[in-house]
Design an enzyme around this catalytic site. Structure first.
Site, PDB file in Angstrom:
ATOM      1  N   ASN A 102       0.873  -1.187   0.000  1.00  0.00           N
ATOM      2  CA  ASN A 102       0.000   0.000   0.000  1.00  0.00           C
ATOM      3  C   ASN A 102       0.904   1.229   0.000  1.00  0.00           C
ATOM      4  O   ASN A 102       1.498   1.564   1.011  1.00  0.00           O
ATOM      5  CB  ASN A 102      -0.893  -0.029   1.253  1.00  0.00           C
ATOM      6  N   TRP A 103       0.995   1.850  -1.157  1.00  0.00           N
ATOM      7  CA  TRP A 103       1.924   2.981  -1.292  1.00  0.00           C
ATOM      8  C   TRP A 103       1.436   4.244  -0.598  1.00  0.00           C
ATOM      9  O   TRP A 103       2.200   5.182  -0.399  1.00  0.00           O
ATOM     10  CB  TRP A 103       2.160   3.278  -2.770  1.00  0.00           C
ATOM     11  N   LYS A 104       0.143   4.308  -0.317  1.00  0.00           N
ATOM     12  CA  LYS A 104      -0.438   5.540   0.261  1.00  0.00           C
ATOM     13  C   LYS A 104      -0.159   6.713  -0.689  1.00  0.00           C
ATOM     14  O   LYS A 104      -0.149   6.517  -1.900  1.00  0.00           O
ATOM     15  CB  LYS A 104       0.095   5.772   1.671  1.00  0.00           C
ATOM     16  N   HIS A 163      -9.675   2.073   4.543  1.00  0.00           N
ATOM     17  CA  HIS A 163      -8.399   2.181   5.269  1.00  0.00           C
ATOM     18  C   HIS A 163      -8.594   3.140   6.445  1.00  0.00           C
ATOM     19  O   HIS A 163      -9.330   4.120   6.343  1.00  0.00           O
ATOM     20  CB  HIS A 163      -7.293   2.683   4.330  1.00  0.00           C
ATOM     21  N   GLU A 179      -6.846   5.420   7.547  1.00  0.00           N
ATOM     22  CA  GLU A 179      -6.536   6.828   7.229  1.00  0.00           C
ATOM     23  C   GLU A 179      -7.720   7.478   6.517  1.00  0.00           C
ATOM     24  O   GLU A 179      -8.011   8.662   6.720  1.00  0.00           O
ATOM     25  CB  GLU A 179      -5.253   6.893   6.382  1.00  0.00           C
ATOM     26  N   GLU A 200      -6.130  -4.330  10.300  1.00  0.00           N
ATOM     27  CA  GLU A 200      -4.990  -3.451  10.576  1.00  0.00           C
ATOM     28  C   GLU A 200      -5.250  -2.649  11.850  1.00  0.00           C
ATOM     29  O   GLU A 200      -5.961  -1.642  11.812  1.00  0.00           O
ATOM     30  CB  GLU A 200      -4.793  -2.466   9.424  1.00  0.00           C
ATOM     31  N   GLY A 206       2.255   2.202  10.613  1.00  0.00           N
ATOM     32  CA  GLY A 206       3.280   3.221  10.456  1.00  0.00           C
ATOM     33  C   GLY A 206       4.001   3.565  11.752  1.00  0.00           C
ATOM     34  O   GLY A 206       4.737   4.544  11.829  1.00  0.00           O
ATOM     35  N   SER A 238       2.847  -2.318  10.236  1.00  0.00           N
ATOM     36  CA  SER A 238       4.282  -2.496  10.453  1.00  0.00           C
ATOM     37  C   SER A 238       4.781  -3.897  10.078  1.00  0.00           C
ATOM     38  O   SER A 238       5.661  -4.453  10.741  1.00  0.00           O
ATOM     39  CB  SER A 238       4.671  -2.132  11.892  1.00  0.00           C
ATOM     40  N   GLY A 295       2.517  -1.146   4.213  1.00  0.00           N
ATOM     41  CA  GLY A 295       2.762   0.239   3.815  1.00  0.00           C
ATOM     42  C   GLY A 295       4.243   0.510   3.626  1.00  0.00           C
ATOM     43  O   GLY A 295       4.824   0.257   2.564  1.00  0.00           O
ATOM     44  N   GLY A 296       4.887   1.033   4.663  1.00  0.00           N
ATOM     45  CA  GLY A 296       6.271   1.504   4.580  1.00  0.00           C
ATOM     46  C   GLY A 296       7.239   0.537   3.917  1.00  0.00           C
ATOM     47  O   GLY A 296       8.043   0.929   3.059  1.00  0.00           O
TER      48      GLY A 296
HETATM   49  P1  PGA Z   1       2.547   0.176   7.546  1.00  0.00           P
HETATM   50  O1  PGA Z   1       1.115   0.518   6.882  1.00  0.00           O
HETATM   51  O2  PGA Z   1       2.974  -1.143   6.973  1.00  0.00           O
HETATM   52  O3  PGA Z   1       3.448   1.307   7.112  1.00  0.00           O
HETATM   53  O4  PGA Z   1       2.336   0.103   9.017  1.00  0.00           O
HETATM   54  C1  PGA Z   1       0.152  -0.485   6.693  1.00  0.00           C
HETATM   55  C2  PGA Z   1      -1.088   0.101   6.070  1.00  0.00           C
HETATM   56  O5  PGA Z   1      -1.492   1.210   6.439  1.00  0.00           O
HETATM   57  O6  PGA Z   1      -1.708  -0.548   5.200  1.00  0.00           O
END
Ligand code: PGA
Length: 252
Positions: free
Chosen positions: A10-12, A96, A98, A168, A174, A214, A235-236
């Site tokens: 997930n590049w966001k 998500h 966010e 999640e 993150g 994470s 994500g990251g």
């Molecule tokens: P993260 O993000 O791996 O950077 O914790 C996961 C996500 O929000 O899908």
């Protein structure tokens, strides 16, 4: 009942078209066999056409990070699920945390989006997860079960069998503070049990449940060893080709 692992980056809101193209070119020829694992990336709408073109003919699945629940009309700034589908998008991430937190998306919006995604021949990756406060109050299972039931309301058994649910915990996104293997298993089982209660065990046995929060090359194998964890939303650690490819080493 064998569910194929499904790992999604997930590049966001990261990467411009050149960076996106370079990433896809760096990974497509190095993916493990699609018999062993399904692999995808969720990318910003602004780079979607670039990514779809670069990934064409490969095993890499492409997801949008959001869409609206109407196909067209006076909805300034929104992305049409119909157009996403016409472009060749495979999946759409919805709900998500966010999106829920910063853009006020409700369970009802997410349910409408899930229906619109199916109506356009794509599959949703539906995110759920609790805050730290809810986790510490011991109410995570109840809260996440409610999110899952609300997101899936009115879908058919066939639809639910084919979709993906990403658990999640918000406190793990993150933050570098990932859930323990036990918590991830317990909560992914809560998700599956909720699907079983609402749609029957046969559907629950087919739905794919991902853990996210994470996830990194160093901890993904532990999550993937859990019986109810079928994949990861990352994500990251999905932003650099080397790290993204290293996430797939667990299949070897
Ligand atoms: P993260 O993000 O791996 O950077 O914790 C996961 C996500 O929000 O899908």
């Amino acid at each position: 009942m064998s569910r194929k692992p499904f790992i999604v980056g997930n590049w966001k809101m990261n990467k411009n078209p050149e960076e996106a193209k370079a990433f896809v070119e760096a990974v497509v020829s190095k993916l493990p066999s699609s018999e062993l694992v399904e692999v995808g990336i969720a990318v910003p709408a602004l780079v979607l056409s670039t990514v779809l073109a670069a990934a064409k003919g490969s095993n890499l699945k492409v997801a949008a990070e959001n869409c609206y629940f109407e196909n067209a009309g006076a909805f300034t700034g929104e992305n049409s699920p119909k157009v996403l589908s016409e472009m060749g998008t495979d999946y759409v991430v919805i709900g998500h945390s966010e999106r829920r937190e910063y853009f006020h998306e409700t369970d009802e919006d997410i349910n409408k989006k899930a229906k619109a995604i199916f109506a356009n021949g794509m599959l949703p990756i539906i995110c759920c997860g609790e805050t730290l406060e809810t986790y510490e109050a011991g109410k995570a299972a109840e809260f996440v079960g409610g999110q899952v039931s609300a997101a899936l309301a009115g879908l058919s058994e066939e639809q639910v069998s084919s979709l993906v649910i990403a658990y999640e915990p918000i406190w793990a996104i993150g933050t570098g503070k990932s859930a323990s293997q036990d918590d991830a298993q317990k909560m992914c089982k809560v998700v599956r049990d909720t699907v079983a209660a609402d749609f029957g065990q046969a559907v629950a046995d087919k739905v794919r449940v991902q853990y996210g929060g994470s996830v990194k090359p160093e901890n993904i194998a532990a999550y993937m060893a859990c019986p109810d964890v079928d994949g990861a939303l990352v994500g990251g650690a999905s932003l650099q080709p080397e790290s993204f490819l290293a996430l797939l080493d667990f299949v070897k």
